[in-house]
Structure formats: structure tokens, C-alpha cells
Design an enzyme around this catalytic site. Structure first.
Site, PDB file in Angstrom:
ATOM      1  N   GLU A  32     -14.416  -8.255 -44.356  1.00  0.00           N
ATOM      2  CA  GLU A  32     -15.162  -7.160 -44.593  1.00  0.00           C
ATOM      3  C   GLU A  32     -13.233  -6.372 -44.939  1.00  0.00           C
ATOM      4  O   GLU A  32     -12.229  -5.437 -45.920  1.00  0.00           O
ATOM      5  CB  GLU A  32     -15.632  -5.989 -44.163  1.00  0.00           C
ATOM      6  CG  GLU A  32     -17.197  -6.674 -44.648  1.00  0.00           C
ATOM      7  CD  GLU A  32     -17.092  -6.646 -46.201  1.00  0.00           C
ATOM      8  OE1 GLU A  32     -16.667  -5.475 -47.163  1.00  0.00           O
ATOM      9  OE2 GLU A  32     -18.336  -7.419 -46.653  1.00  0.00           O
ATOM     10  N   HIS A  55     -12.894 -10.740 -51.965  1.00  0.00           N
ATOM     11  CA  HIS A  55     -13.830 -12.292 -51.525  1.00  0.00           C
ATOM     12  C   HIS A  55     -13.774 -13.400 -52.219  1.00  0.00           C
ATOM     13  O   HIS A  55     -13.974 -14.227 -51.118  1.00  0.00           O
ATOM     14  CB  HIS A  55     -15.462 -10.982 -51.182  1.00  0.00           C
ATOM     15  CG  HIS A  55     -15.176 -10.579 -50.826  1.00  0.00           C
ATOM     16  ND1 HIS A  55     -15.253 -10.690 -49.107  1.00  0.00           N
ATOM     17  CD2 HIS A  55     -16.721  -9.274 -50.361  1.00  0.00           C
ATOM     18  CE1 HIS A  55     -15.763  -9.867 -47.781  1.00  0.00           C
ATOM     19  NE2 HIS A  55     -16.450  -8.767 -48.944  1.00  0.00           N
ATOM     20  N   HIS A  84     -12.380  -5.192 -54.449  1.00  0.00           N
ATOM     21  CA  HIS A  84     -12.842  -5.862 -53.434  1.00  0.00           C
ATOM     22  C   HIS A  84     -13.634  -6.974 -53.258  1.00  0.00           C
ATOM     23  O   HIS A  84     -13.329  -7.943 -52.344  1.00  0.00           O
ATOM     24  CB  HIS A  84     -13.730  -4.541 -52.257  1.00  0.00           C
ATOM     25  CG  HIS A  84     -14.359  -5.153 -51.066  1.00  0.00           C
ATOM     26  ND1 HIS A  84     -13.946  -4.221 -50.171  1.00  0.00           N
ATOM     27  CD2 HIS A  84     -15.872  -5.836 -51.574  1.00  0.00           C
ATOM     28  CE1 HIS A  84     -15.181  -5.701 -49.250  1.00  0.00           C
ATOM     29  NE2 HIS A  84     -15.621  -6.065 -50.412  1.00  0.00           N
ATOM     30  N   GLU A  85     -14.781  -6.539 -54.115  1.00  0.00           N
ATOM     31  CA  GLU A  85     -15.112  -8.751 -54.393  1.00  0.00           C
ATOM     32  C   GLU A  85     -14.693  -9.293 -54.907  1.00  0.00           C
ATOM     33  O   GLU A  85     -14.576 -10.519 -54.958  1.00  0.00           O
ATOM     34  CB  GLU A  85     -16.734  -7.428 -55.109  1.00  0.00           C
ATOM     35  CG  GLU A  85     -17.505  -6.882 -54.777  1.00  0.00           C
ATOM     36  CD  GLU A  85     -18.399  -7.171 -54.014  1.00  0.00           C
ATOM     37  OE1 GLU A  85     -17.928  -7.996 -53.112  1.00  0.00           O
ATOM     38  OE2 GLU A  85     -18.185  -5.614 -52.478  1.00  0.00           O
TER      39      GLU A  85
END
Length: 295
Positions: A206, A138, A134-135
């Protein structure tokens, strides 16, 4: 398109900061104050762009760690970065016992990924891999520049609001203590302005990072399981909404602050239940496939 849109939003935020500083400088000091404000705005804009990652890392007390200290973390990040064909980001660990994680930096070549001690204690390797995916998404989706600059600018505006207590905005010179006009600016306009800047960051980022991260790891249910644990842990150990942390909270994978009140009204995090639901839906309808990032 996503990268271009974030570039425009970053330019807009830096322009907003410049206009604010110039207006305050002229209001306080006339022509002389305006000249000083021009120099100050250039310095703050440059600082927000080049050093915003350091402000975010400092807000969580995150420190760089070596592979010898956290071999499993390095292995996960290296594997996922290699799969995505991207450079290895710098890795940091925060001593906070609250489970959380965030990415910061201005591009993939200057990115940093930070996790808390708390998240390493409650997640298994598969779940931690889901969070790292997930990070990293980003970073690859080019979210981190706008997020990091927004955090820096929100902190600067909050600082200006706090300094407003020393300005003669109402009351008389004979009054003792701060006047009501200054207090209103400090207590209302400053936090509100900071929140508006944070709200420039779409909640959809998100959802997109969840989907991209799940595609990168090819394991949506791992991230869903991690988010359930993170939400529970963050609610049990909320962090105080003060200082730089309050303006960097939107960088975290989960809201690190106590819910309710002003913090709840201006949260940039979408509902965790909806994020988990979407990940379960993604797991039900997709299999393995090529990694795709929104650009």
C-alpha cells in the site's frame, strides 16, 4: 524483483491450497478421496488464477460501466494509463455508498479497476485522479495477481471450514446438531487460515502504491486528501464482514469493514494516518519527474 517475488508467493498460495485439498481428500475418502481431491485441486487452482477477478468484483456487486455513463472516470483512467504506457483496464462501479476502490486481475492486460458510487460522490476530480493513480500502480507493480488469488483462496478455505460442520469430528452419532469439533474448525481454524493467507500480502504494497500513484499523477497531496475523506466515509458506513467481501477486503484502498475484533487483528491495511503522513513528506521533498514502478 517485485514481480518475481509476487509470482513466487502466488505459486506458494496455490501449492498450499493443493496440499490442503489433498490432505482433506485422503482423510475423508482414502485413496478414492485422494483421486477426487487431485481433480478438485486442479480445477480450483485454475479457477483461482483465471477467475479471481470476477470473485472480487462480485463481492462488491461491481458492474461494468460505459464511457457514456461515467465520462470523467474514463477520461482520468485513459490519461493515466497513456502516461504510464499501459493498456486501458476494464472499469467497474459498485453501488455501495461506502467510498472505496480496488484493482483486480492477473496482469495489466487483464486488469479491472472498480470504484464505488460513494467515492464518486465525496471526491473531487483531482482526488479521484489520485485514487485511480494508486489503483493503477497496484496493476503496474504486479500486486493484483497475488491479491486476487489470495482473496479467492481465502474464500475457498472459509467455505471448507463451513462445510466442516458436516464432518464427524468428535461427539457421538446419537448427538443432535453439530458436534463441538466441527464447530471449532468452522469458527476458529477456517477464519484463521483465511486471515493467514491475507497476511501473506505485505502492508508495504500500500505504501508503494501510494508512492507510485503519487508519482504517476504528480500530485501526492491529492491522494492524501482523498484518503482522509475515504477513511471518514468508510468508518461511517462500514460493510459487514461476511461472505466473499470479508476475504476480498484487502483489495480495497481502505479497510471497508468495521474496525476492532477479529477484523481489526488481521487487517492488511497499514494505518491511514501513516500513509497520509508519508504522502505529505513526499510532496515536500519531490517535484515532477519520470514515472517509476517497482518491478
Amino acid at each position: 524483483m517485485h514481480r518475481h517475488h509476487n509470482g513466487l508467493k502466488t505459486a506458494g498460495l496455490l501449492g498450499l491450497l493443493t496440499a490442503l485439498i489433498l490432505a482433506v481428500g485422503y482423510w475423508v475418502g482414502g485413496s478414492g478421496g485422494l483421486v477426487f481431491a487431485v481433480v478438485l485441486s486442479l480445477a480450483l487452482n485454475a479457477g483461482s488464477y483465471f477467475f479471481s477477478d470476477k470473485l472480487a468484483l462480485r463481492s462488491m456487486g461491481a458492474q461494468p460501466v460505459s464511457e457514456a455513463e461515467f465520462p470523467a472516470l474514463y477520461q482520468i483512467v485513459r490519461e493515466l494509463a497513456t502516461d504510464a504506457g499501459q493498456p486501458m483496464p476494464r472499469l467497474y462501479v459498485s453501488p455501495s455508498l461506502q467510498p472505496n476502490a480496488f484493482a483486480t486481475g492477473r496482469d495489466p492486460q487483464h486488469a479491472a479497476v472498480a470504484v464505488t458510487v460513494g467515492i464518486t460522490q465525496i471526491l473531487d476530480r483531482r482526488e479521484l485522479r489520485g485514487v485511480i493513480g494508486h489503483e493503477l500502480s497496484h496493476v503496474y507493480n504486479r500486486d493484483i495477481l497475488i491479491s486476487s488469488v489470495a482473496a479467492a483462496l481465502a474464500g475457498i478455505i472459509t467455505m471448507f471450514a463451513q462445510l466442516a460442520i458436516f464432518l464427524p469430528l468428535g461427539g457421538s452419532d446419537d448427538d443432535d446438531g453439530p458436534n463441538m469439533g466441527s464447530l471449532l474448525l468452522m469458527l476458529i481454524l477456517g477464519p484463521l487460515a483465511a486471515s493467514i493467507i491475507q497476511l501473506a500480502i505485505s502492508r508495504n504494497r500500500e505504501y508503494q502504491a501510494d508512492a507510485s500513484g503519487a508519482t504517476l499523477t504528480r500530485d501526492p497531496l491529492a491522494l492524501a486528501s482523498a484518503l482522509e475523506k475515504i477513511q471518514y466515509g468508510a468508518q461511517r458506513r462500514p460493510l459487514p464482514a461476511d461472505g466473499q467481501l470479508a476475504t476480498s477486503a484487502h483489495l480495497m484502498i481502505a479497510n471497508p469493514l468495521r474496525t476492532g475484533g477479529i477484523a481489526g487483528l488481521f487487517s492488511t491495511h497499514p494505518p491511514m494516518e501513516e500513509r497520509i503522513k508519508r504522502l505529505h513528506q513526499l510532496a515536500a521533498v519531490t517535484g515532477t519527474g519520470p514515472v517509476q514502478f517497482q518491478r
